[in-house]
Motif scaffolding. Structure first.
Motif, mmCIF file in Angstrom:
data_model
loop_
_atom_site.group_PDB
_atom_site.id
_atom_site.type_symbol
_atom_site.label_atom_id
_atom_site.label_comp_id
_atom_site.label_asym_id
_atom_site.label_seq_id
_atom_site.Cartn_x
_atom_site.Cartn_y
_atom_site.Cartn_z
ATOM 1 N N THR A 1 -30.943 -5.281 50.103
ATOM 2 C CA THR A 1 -31.631 -3.999 49.931
ATOM 3 C C THR A 1 -32.777 -3.792 50.914
ATOM 4 O O THR A 1 -33.014 -2.664 51.360
ATOM 5 C CB THR A 1 -32.163 -3.831 48.498
ATOM 6 O OG1 THR A 1 -33.100 -4.868 48.217
ATOM 7 C CG2 THR A 1 -31.032 -3.852 47.491
ATOM 8 N N GLU A 2 -33.507 -4.840 51.233
ATOM 9 C CA GLU A 2 -34.694 -4.684 52.074
ATOM 10 C C GLU A 2 -34.425 -4.907 53.562
ATOM 11 O O GLU A 2 -35.147 -4.389 54.400
ATOM 12 C CB GLU A 2 -35.801 -5.640 51.611
ATOM 13 C CG GLU A 2 -36.237 -5.412 50.181
ATOM 14 C CD GLU A 2 -36.774 -4.013 49.940
ATOM 15 O OE1 GLU A 2 -37.498 -3.486 50.808
ATOM 16 O OE2 GLU A 2 -36.454 -3.435 48.888
ATOM 17 N N CYS A 3 -33.414 -5.664 53.888
ATOM 18 C CA CYS A 3 -33.102 -5.917 55.298
ATOM 19 C C CYS A 3 -31.910 -5.067 55.724
ATOM 20 O O CYS A 3 -32.052 -4.100 56.465
ATOM 21 C CB CYS A 3 -32.829 -7.405 55.515
ATOM 22 S SG CYS A 3 -32.341 -7.830 57.210
ATOM 23 N N VAL A 4 -30.750 -5.395 55.218
ATOM 24 C CA VAL A 4 -29.535 -4.683 55.606
ATOM 25 C C VAL A 4 -29.611 -3.215 55.216
ATOM 26 O O VAL A 4 -29.285 -2.332 56.006
ATOM 27 C CB VAL A 4 -28.286 -5.356 54.982
ATOM 28 C CG1 VAL A 4 -27.025 -4.578 55.319
ATOM 29 C CG2 VAL A 4 -28.174 -6.803 55.450
ATOM 30 N N GLY A 5 -30.049 -2.939 53.997
ATOM 31 C CA GLY A 5 -30.108 -1.570 53.500
ATOM 32 C C GLY A 5 -31.051 -0.669 54.274
ATOM 33 O O GLY A 5 -30.922 0.554 54.244
ATOM 34 N N GLN A 6 -32.016 -1.262 54.963
ATOM 35 C CA GLN A 6 -32.942 -0.473 55.776
ATOM 36 C C GLN A 6 -32.511 -0.403 57.238
ATOM 37 O O GLN A 6 -33.255 0.061 58.093
ATOM 38 C CB GLN A 6 -34.349 -1.056 55.670
ATOM 39 C CG GLN A 6 -34.958 -0.882 54.299
ATOM 40 C CD GLN A 6 -36.398 -1.370 54.243
ATOM 41 O OE1 GLN A 6 -37.087 -1.478 55.252
ATOM 42 N NE2 GLN A 6 -36.866 -1.673 53.045
ATOM 43 N N GLY A 7 -31.290 -0.905 57.506
ATOM 44 C CA GLY A 7 -30.758 -0.819 58.854
ATOM 45 C C GLY A 7 -31.238 -1.893 59.804
ATOM 46 O O GLY A 7 -31.028 -1.797 61.009
ATOM 47 N N ASP B 1 -31.288 -5.648 61.583
ATOM 48 C CA ASP B 1 -30.291 -6.631 61.998
ATOM 49 C C ASP B 1 -30.650 -7.961 61.335
ATOM 50 O O ASP B 1 -31.675 -8.555 61.666
ATOM 51 C CB ASP B 1 -30.309 -6.769 63.523
ATOM 52 C CG ASP B 1 -29.333 -7.805 64.044
ATOM 53 O OD1 ASP B 1 -28.698 -8.517 63.232
ATOM 54 O OD2 ASP B 1 -29.211 -7.914 65.277
ATOM 55 N N PRO B 2 -29.834 -8.447 60.378
ATOM 56 C CA PRO B 2 -30.174 -9.685 59.664
ATOM 57 C C PRO B 2 -30.278 -10.913 60.565
ATOM 58 O O PRO B 2 -30.952 -11.876 60.216
ATOM 59 C CB PRO B 2 -29.053 -9.857 58.644
ATOM 60 C CG PRO B 2 -28.137 -8.719 58.803
ATOM 61 C CD PRO B 2 -28.610 -7.841 59.902
ATOM 62 N N SER B 3 -29.651 -10.865 61.739
ATOM 63 C CA SER B 3 -29.745 -12.010 62.645
ATOM 64 C C SER B 3 -31.030 -11.969 63.476
ATOM 65 O O SER B 3 -31.333 -12.905 64.200
ATOM 66 C CB SER B 3 -28.522 -12.070 63.566
ATOM 67 O OG SER B 3 -28.499 -10.940 64.424
ATOM 68 N N ASP B 4 -31.784 -10.872 63.322
ATOM 69 C CA ASP B 4 -33.028 -10.721 64.077
ATOM 70 C C ASP B 4 -34.191 -10.341 63.168
ATOM 71 O O ASP B 4 -35.203 -9.817 63.612
ATOM 72 C CB ASP B 4 -32.834 -9.650 65.153
ATOM 73 C CG ASP B 4 -33.984 -9.614 66.147
ATOM 74 O OD1 ASP B 4 -34.491 -10.681 66.509
ATOM 75 O OD2 ASP B 4 -34.378 -8.490 66.526
ATOM 76 N N CYS B 5 -34.047 -10.582 61.880
ATOM 77 C CA CYS B 5 -35.017 -10.141 60.888
ATOM 78 C C CYS B 5 -35.594 -11.377 60.174
ATOM 79 O O CYS B 5 -34.861 -12.076 59.477
ATOM 80 C CB CYS B 5 -34.308 -9.215 59.900
ATOM 81 S SG CYS B 5 -35.377 -8.404 58.735
ATOM 82 N N ASP C 1 -40.548 -11.140 56.373
ATOM 83 C CA ASP C 1 -40.752 -9.695 56.367
ATOM 84 C C ASP C 1 -40.292 -9.050 55.065
ATOM 85 O O ASP C 1 -40.713 -7.942 54.743
ATOM 86 C CB ASP C 1 -40.014 -9.035 57.539
ATOM 87 C CG ASP C 1 -40.583 -9.437 58.884
ATOM 88 O OD1 ASP C 1 -41.734 -9.927 58.927
ATOM 89 O OD2 ASP C 1 -39.875 -9.273 59.889
ATOM 90 N N HIS C 2 -39.415 -9.720 54.330
ATOM 91 C CA HIS C 2 -38.852 -9.148 53.108
ATOM 92 C C HIS C 2 -39.076 -10.025 51.879
ATOM 93 O O HIS C 2 -38.523 -9.767 50.820
ATOM 94 C CB HIS C 2 -37.364 -8.875 53.298
ATOM 95 C CG HIS C 2 -37.105 -7.952 54.444
ATOM 96 N ND1 HIS C 2 -37.541 -6.646 54.457
ATOM 97 C CD2 HIS C 2 -36.499 -8.152 55.633
ATOM 98 C CE1 HIS C 2 -37.196 -6.082 55.602
ATOM 99 N NE2 HIS C 2 -36.573 -6.972 56.333
ATOM 100 N N ALA C 3 -39.887 -11.059 52.015
ATOM 101 C CA ALA C 3 -40.144 -11.967 50.886
ATOM 102 C C ALA C 3 -40.984 -11.266 49.819
ATOM 103 O O ALA C 3 -41.888 -10.492 50.127
ATOM 104 C CB ALA C 3 -40.853 -13.226 51.376
ATOM 105 N N ARG C 4 -40.670 -11.557 48.585
ATOM 106 C CA ARG C 4 -41.428 -11.021 47.440
ATOM 107 C C ARG C 4 -42.661 -11.905 47.226
ATOM 108 O O ARG C 4 -42.588 -13.110 47.358
ATOM 109 C CB ARG C 4 -40.575 -11.065 46.178
ATOM 110 C CG ARG C 4 -39.285 -10.273 46.272
ATOM 111 C CD ARG C 4 -38.429 -10.452 45.038
ATOM 112 N NE ARG C 4 -38.953 -9.772 43.878
ATOM 113 C CZ ARG C 4 -38.916 -8.455 43.682
ATOM 114 N NH1 ARG C 4 -38.375 -7.687 44.586
ATOM 115 N NH2 ARG C 4 -39.413 -7.910 42.603
#
Length: 131
Positions: free
Chosen positions: A57-63, A65-69, A73-76
């Motif tokens: 939801t926070e990485c892929v869903g916001q467009g 690139d999971p291989s560069d993210c 940046d998305h940790a709770r």
């Protein structure tokens, strides 16, 4: 009952700089869905948690690139944190309004190093889950 009695000792952790793709692959291999995020695997200082849902939801869903993210940046940062000697009888864990977010508890020592993980606190006698 203390946290150290029910925690998974020395749990799998991920470094803050790991990519979302790397963490997703680790989750698949280890068959886990939530993992503590730490400064680095040696020092294991707690920074947050990341779940498979957070990656989606926070990485892929916001467009992104999971291989560069970076996972940091998305940790709770709202995951409950306790010490190993915390008495869990009557301990209340607030549940997020998003019922898709699974409740977990991270166990840290005095230096904020991850020493344990309680992945299903709802199954621990004495812990109360609520809003």
């Amino acid at each position: 009952m203390r946290a150290s009695d029910v925690m998974i000792a020395d749990p799998v952790v991920v470094a803050a700089g790991a990519t979302s793709s790397e963490v997703a692959a680790l989750m698949r291999v280890k068959n886990i869905s939530v993992v503590p995020v730490v400064d680095n695997p040696k020092d294991r200082r707690y920074l947050g948690t990341i779940s498979d849902r957070d990656i989606v939801t926070e990485c892929v869903g916001q467009g992104h690139d999971p291989s560069d993210c970076a996972v940091q940046d998305h940790a709770r940062t709202d995951t409950p944190v306790v010490k190993p000697d915390t008495d869990l009888k009557g301990y209340k864990v607030s549940q997020d309004n998003d019922h898709h977010v699974r409740t977990t508890i991270v166990v840290v020592d005095a230096d904020k190093r991850v020493v344990g993980f309680i992945p299903h606190p709802e199954a621990v006698e004495g812990i109360r889950i609520g809003t």
